[in-house]
Design a protein around this motif. Structure first.
Motif, short mmCIF file in Angstrom:
data_model
loop_
_atom_site.label_atom_id
_atom_site.label_comp_id
_atom_site.label_asym_id
_atom_site.label_seq_id
_atom_site.Cartn_x
_atom_site.Cartn_y
_atom_site.Cartn_z
N ARG A 114 0.83 -1.20 0.00
CA ARG A 114 0.00 0.00 0.00
C ARG A 114 0.87 1.25 0.00
NH1 ARG A 114 -0.26 -1.33 5.68
NH2 ARG A 114 -1.55 -3.11 5.08
N ASN A 115 0.38 2.30 -0.65
CA ASN A 115 1.12 3.54 -0.80
C ASN A 115 1.37 4.20 0.55
OD1 ASN A 115 2.33 5.63 -2.30
ND2 ASN A 115 0.47 6.86 -2.20
N VAL A 116 2.56 4.79 0.73
CA VAL A 116 2.88 5.52 1.95
C VAL A 116 3.81 6.66 1.56
CG1 VAL A 116 4.89 4.07 2.53
CG2 VAL A 116 3.68 5.30 4.34
N PHE A 117 3.71 7.79 2.28
CA PHE A 117 4.44 8.98 1.88
C PHE A 117 4.65 9.87 3.09
CE2 PHE A 117 -0.09 9.34 1.08
CZ PHE A 117 -0.44 10.45 1.86
N THR A 118 5.52 10.86 2.93
CA THR A 118 5.75 11.88 3.95
C THR A 118 5.23 13.21 3.44
OG1 THR A 118 7.74 10.74 4.76
CG2 THR A 118 7.47 13.05 5.36
N ALA A 119 4.26 13.79 4.14
CA ALA A 119 3.71 15.12 3.87
C ALA A 119 3.33 15.27 2.39
CB ALA A 119 4.69 16.19 4.33
N SER A 120 3.93 16.26 1.70
CA SER A 120 3.56 16.51 0.31
C SER A 120 4.46 15.79 -0.67
CB SER A 120 3.58 18.02 0.03
OG SER A 120 4.88 18.55 0.25
N GLY A 121 5.24 14.83 -0.21
CA GLY A 121 6.11 14.08 -1.10
C GLY A 121 5.39 12.92 -1.75
N ARG A 122 6.01 12.36 -2.78
CA ARG A 122 5.45 11.17 -3.44
C ARG A 122 5.72 9.91 -2.64
NH1 ARG A 122 1.53 12.00 -7.23
NH2 ARG A 122 2.11 13.69 -8.63
N GLY A 123 6.83 9.86 -1.92
CA GLY A 123 7.19 8.67 -1.16
C GLY A 123 7.58 9.03 0.26
N ILE A 124 7.74 8.02 1.08
CA ILE A 124 8.15 8.25 2.46
C ILE A 124 9.66 8.36 2.54
CG2 ILE A 124 8.38 5.80 3.09
CD1 ILE A 124 7.05 6.55 5.79
N ALA A 125 10.14 9.17 3.48
CA ALA A 125 11.57 9.23 3.74
C ALA A 125 11.98 7.92 4.41
CB ALA A 125 11.89 10.42 4.65
N LEU A 126 12.73 7.09 3.70
CA LEU A 126 13.03 5.74 4.19
C LEU A 126 13.83 5.76 5.49
CD1 LEU A 126 13.82 3.99 0.80
CD2 LEU A 126 11.86 3.57 2.29
N GLN A 127 14.58 6.84 5.74
CA GLN A 127 15.30 6.92 7.00
C GLN A 127 14.36 7.15 8.18
OE1 GLN A 127 15.47 8.93 4.41
NE2 GLN A 127 16.02 11.05 4.93
N ASP A 128 13.08 7.51 7.89
CA ASP A 128 12.11 7.69 8.97
C ASP A 128 11.49 6.38 9.43
OD1 ASP A 128 12.49 10.39 9.04
OD2 ASP A 128 10.61 10.94 8.07
N ILE A 129 11.69 5.31 8.67
CA ILE A 129 11.10 4.02 9.04
C ILE A 129 12.08 3.31 9.98
CG2 ILE A 129 10.15 1.86 8.22
CD1 ILE A 129 9.76 3.17 5.50
N PRO A 130 11.72 3.11 11.23
CA PRO A 130 12.68 2.52 12.17
C PRO A 130 12.94 1.05 11.85
CG PRO A 130 10.52 2.76 13.19
CD PRO A 130 10.43 3.42 11.86
N ALA A 131 14.22 0.71 11.83
CA ALA A 131 14.60 -0.66 11.54
C ALA A 131 14.09 -1.63 12.60
CB ALA A 131 16.12 -0.75 11.42
N ASP A 132 13.87 -1.11 13.81
CA ASP A 132 13.45 -1.97 14.93
C ASP A 132 12.14 -2.69 14.66
OD1 ASP A 132 15.41 -0.25 15.72
OD2 ASP A 132 14.51 0.31 17.62
N LEU A 133 11.27 -2.11 13.82
CA LEU A 133 9.92 -2.64 13.65
C LEU A 133 9.78 -3.55 12.44
CD1 LEU A 133 7.84 0.61 14.36
CD2 LEU A 133 8.97 -0.93 15.97
N LEU A 134 10.86 -3.78 11.71
CA LEU A 134 10.73 -4.39 10.39
C LEU A 134 10.99 -5.89 10.40
CD1 LEU A 134 12.42 -1.78 8.08
CD2 LEU A 134 10.05 -1.99 8.74
N GLN A 135 10.33 -6.53 9.43
CA GLN A 135 10.60 -7.93 9.12
C GLN A 135 11.52 -8.03 7.92
OE1 GLN A 135 10.53 -10.84 10.21
NE2 GLN A 135 9.12 -12.26 9.25
N SER A 136 11.21 -7.29 6.85
CA SER A 136 12.02 -7.36 5.63
C SER A 136 11.67 -6.20 4.72
CB SER A 136 11.76 -8.68 4.89
OG SER A 136 10.40 -8.77 4.50
#
Length: 869
Positions: A114-136
């Motif tokens: 599913r689409n995800v983004f930061t504010a008025s950008g097209r995509g999310i700032a990947l450095q904002d996604i915490p590695a602690d919460l991820l599977q892959s």
């Protein structure tokens, strides 16, 4: 399928290389519970899981898999992706920022499809996604009709953990660590906690999972700079023309990135063939970036104040001088930025032997607020000196007799002007999708995928920026005369890599600038009121997107070779309405632009299982990337000419068109033993309308301005190849069997036709990129030593001045290390370090003959512990 394949390579025979995929979504996992009992965690589990994930997919792809709960192989999603074959990154502020897939930043970022983004950008700032919460994290380099359109570079699909993925009914895991910025001299705590519980209710199996994360990263980085060069008469010898940098000096920036994140997931399986789920995710970013400039002006050296001038050997480029009473600037930029992103998705899945159905409703909301206050303070340096220090302008001040002059004394600095601005962006989206797969019993077609997606996306910007505000009191105001204003820069310029004699100088206190702004305005004779909203900065964009796709999955044999693949098409219609402000004949007028566009994006692929462990993948597709919302803003900012600079301006371009790309890809992959891989791929992109920033002359109100805007280029190509290798050396005896290696190399050639018809390289694309990772895991100890290198690239083409307008970024090397020790089955202690080489970065105008920036990136050190109960 990646979630179910994590870490199983050491416990089972290799899967067939064919990759027939019939799941309704590319991110959909198979049941993980059956495989977790033989899960191999740590460095080995991460590396082998990534290989297994690549093997299982129908597309040409690569993956990054978490080593354990709360532990991605690097500190962030963006940092982990730098190790992926074909990915290049740009760094800043002690972290990886921009991620480019095969040289292109136009990448769709999604959470479980599913689409995800930061504010008025097209995509999310990947450095904002915490590695602690991820599977892959999956990187798709080829397209599928099921994928969201919008990325000509590829798609990055992020998977957060789900309760049904875990091998125990109850799980509690977390981490605590301390991160130290070496140059910043500061240490910050970090931590995460994940709790999950699965149970059999009277109405089916249920599971809940919640995670929270705090990530902080202090840093200090500094760099020297030369401004643009003007070709002028040599102040010491007017008969000779030389190139003189208008300004030359240095800056030091410090900040602490602070990110707080949380996610909650609920899963309910009423029956064995159905599931209902609720996914939520939230992340907050907070940063206070303070930048202090030391800025002498060689461009103001003239025959009346010059003592001497020196040139670079064999050139007519100034590299040193001595001059009297030279105006010098100390500029402090104080920034405060906060952003919040929230997403919630409610969905369901059902299947039987012949049909799979799924649906999902998702809501995403994101804001970004930025406040900036810059104060310029001036000084008339009695005697300014500059010399070259290996491409760095080493500058210092003395009295006229050569004795030391105290540039840290606030009594020597007077308030010149300030820049006071604010801006707020907001983005919002409602999106619904429905997907289906129909299985066929006979014939070459195994299944049909079909789906619909409807979304409404809004993006807006508001801001105030009156430009330079001078001291209008009629008399000089010195920094010493304003209580609480004066401060001194932190020192440590260039981390000792080059001589920089003015290591510390008087600056404005950043906290004072942000907290006592009204007082400072009044001190300089201005109104105490905050800047009013500026109409030219406003835009409000609404996009309604309707998409439908059909895709046939097929399989057959060519002689004894099994072949499977896909053929499909995605139809998308975008209806857009943009409100903003245009500048017509020098007057700002409201603007409303409505457009609509329909595109058909075909794709076809074939996977040849040449042997059980050898697969050849072929793919062809057509993709698009839509312009950034900010680039579409019709606003225009104009700056009148001065004695040293021409009339100029910058703005957006509402006439921008979507970038189109026709893609051909091939990949040969040899899975020569479980969890091991040798691969080679070639790719070709034919681009049309790639967006880059260029300057061009425009007549506005009778004045000719050099206006920099994003503009569509003509046709272009991006082509290249990549090779990769991953293996643990299990055949070695004893402790030596713990060693493993990951190697990859990418070569890219990319160019496009500029608006003037000239073929130019694409910006930010390195011709060569390398990764070498030495891994080790044996008994309780594991480690990774990771080296990354990308060669020089063009950063932009729009520099003013008489020197070459192209800015080239030089080669860059990076070395990181991570060490882990399992105290027992539940507790692991770890230590990590980034930028071990302490390498400096540099860029230049056109060639090293015109140096521009020399920078010293931060090094970070982390120690901590993880637990799992």
């Amino acid at each position: 399928m990646i979630l179910g394949m994590v870490g199983t390579a050491q416990a089972q025979a290799p899967a067939p290389a064919t990759a027939t995929a019939t799941a309704s979504e590319p991110s959909a996992p198979v049941a993980a519970q059956e495989l977790d009992s033989v899960q191999v965690r740590g460095v080995r589990g991460s590396a082998t899981g990534a290989v297994e994930a690549k093997q299982a997919k129908a597309e040409i792809s690569d993956s990054v898999v978490a080593e354990d709960i709360g532990k991605l192989p690097d500190n962030s999603v963006a940092a982990a992706l730098q190790r992926v074959t074909g990915v290049q990154v740009a760094r800043g502020g002690a972290e990886v920022g921009t991620v480019l897939v095969r040289g292109l930043p136009d990448v769709v970022t999604t959470f479980d499809g599913r689409n995800v983004f930061t504010a008025s950008g097209r995509g999310i700032a990947l450095q904002d996604i915490p590695a602690d919460l991820l599977q892959s994290v999956d990187v798709y380099k080829t397209g599928s009709a099921k994928f969201l359109e919008g990325g000509i570079g590829g798609s990055i699909d992020v998977h957060l953990r789900k309760p049904f993925d875990l091998d125990k009914d109850t799980t509690l895991a977390g981490s605590i660590s301390a991160v130290r910025g070496d140059q910043a001299g500061d240490t910050k705590p970090n931590g995460s906690l994940t709790a999950a519980h699965n149970w059999d209710s009277g109405h089916g199996r249920m599971g809940v999972l919640g995670s929270v994360s705090l990530q902080q990263r202090p840093y200090q980085e500094s760099n020297s700079f030369h401004g643009t060069y003007d070709r002028v008469a040599n102040p010491a010898d007017p008969s000779q023309e030389i190139f003189v940098p208008y300004n030359a000096g240095g800056l030091v920036a410090n900040n602490t990135h602070k990110r707080r994140a949380a996610n909650f997931t609920f899963q309910w399986a009423p029956t064995d063939n159905s599931e209902v789920y609720l996914d939520t995710f939230y992340v907050n970013y907070e940063g206070r970036n303070n930048v202090n400039y030391w800025m002498p002006f060689p461009g103001l050296v003239n025959p009346g104040n010059v003592e001497s001038v020196s040139l670079r050997p064999g050139s007519n480029v100034m590299d040193g001088f001595v001059a009297r009473d030279l105006y010098t600037l100390s500029s402090t930029q104080a920034h405060k930025q906060t952003s919040d992103t929230f997403q919630a998705a409610l969905g369901g899945k059902w299947h039987n032997d012949t049909i799979s159905l799924s649906t999902e409703l998702a809501y995403t909301w994101s804001t970004n607020k930025h406040r900036a206050m810059t104060l310029d303070m001036g000084m008339d340096a009695p005697l300014m000196h500059m010399r070259d220090a290996g491409g760095v302008p080493d500058t210092w001040v003395t009295h006229a007799d050569g004795s030391a002059y105290d540039v840290t004394n606030p009594a020597n600095w007077y308030l010149s002007q300030y820049y006071d601005s604010w801006d707020e962006q907001k983005g919002e989206e409602w999106a619904w999708r429905g997907d289906s797969t129909f299985q066929f019993d006979a014939g070459p077609f195994s299944s049909l995928d079909a789906g619909l997606r409807i979304s409404r996306r809004t993006a807006s910007n508001h801001g105030g920026d009156p430009g330079a505000m001078d001291n209008i009191t009629g008399s000089r105001v010195y920094a010493r005369d304003v209580p609480g204003l004066a401060d001194v820069s932190p020192g440590g310029m260039l981390d000792g890599a080059r001589a920089f004699s003015t290591d510390r100088w008087a600056v404005a206190n950043a906290a004072y600038l942000l907290q006592q702004t009204a007082q400072l305005r009044q001190v300089m004779g201005q109104s105490p009121d905050a800047p009013a909203e500026l109409a030219s900065l406003f835009f409000d964009n609404r996009e309604d997107n309707y998409a439908a796709y059909l895709q046939l999955n097929w399989g057959t044999t060519l002689g004894s070779i099994p072949v499977d693949g896909r053929i499909g098409v995605r139809a998308t219609r975008l209806e857009s309405e943009l409100s903003g402000t245009r500048t017509l004949d020098g007057v700002d007028v409201p603007s409303r632009i409505a457009t609509s566009q329909t595109k058909f994006l075909p794709n076809a692929s074939a996977n040849f299982s040449l042997r059980e462990d050898l697969v050849l993948r072929l793919s062809g597709s057509q993709t698009i990337a839509r312009p950034n919302f900010a680039d579409l803003n019709p606003q225009l900012s104009l700056y009148e000419s001065t004695d040293t600079l021409p009339a100029r301006g910058n703005g957006g371009n509402p006439e921008l068109q979507a970038v189109e790309s026709k893609n051909l890809d091939a990949s040969l992959e040899w899975y020569f033993q479980p969890g091991s891989l040798v691969s080679a791929a070639v790719f070709h992109r034919r681009l049309d309308g790639y967006v880059q920033r260029y300057a061009d002359d425009e007549v506005i109100g009778g004045t000719t301005y050099s206006i920099t805007r994003p503009r569509n280029t003509g046709e272009g190509t991006l082509k290249g190849f990549e090779v990769g290798y991953s293996q643990f050396y299990d055949f070695l005896p004893g402790w030596l069997s713990g060693f493993g290696t990951q190697l990859n190399y990418t070569r890219i050639s990319a160019e496009a036709e500029s608006p003037t018809g000239q073929m130019q390289p694409l910006t930010n694309v390195s011709k060569h990129a390398f990764n070498a990772v030495l891994m080790y895991q044996y008994d309780r100890f594991s480690a990774r030593l990771a080296w990354n290198r990308r060669t020089d690239y063009t950063a932009s083409f729009n520099s003013s001045g008489d020197q070459p307008s192209e800015i080239r970024h030089a080669d860059e090397d990076w070395l990181d290390v991570a060490l882990n020790y399992d105290v027992n089955e539940r507790v692991t202690v770890f230590a990590e370090a980034t930028n071990l080489l302490g390498g400096s970065t540099r860029n230049y105008f056109g060639s090293p003959a015109f140096p521009r920036d020399f920078a010293s990136p931060e090094r970070t050190y982390t120690v901590g512990a993880r637990f799992r109960l």
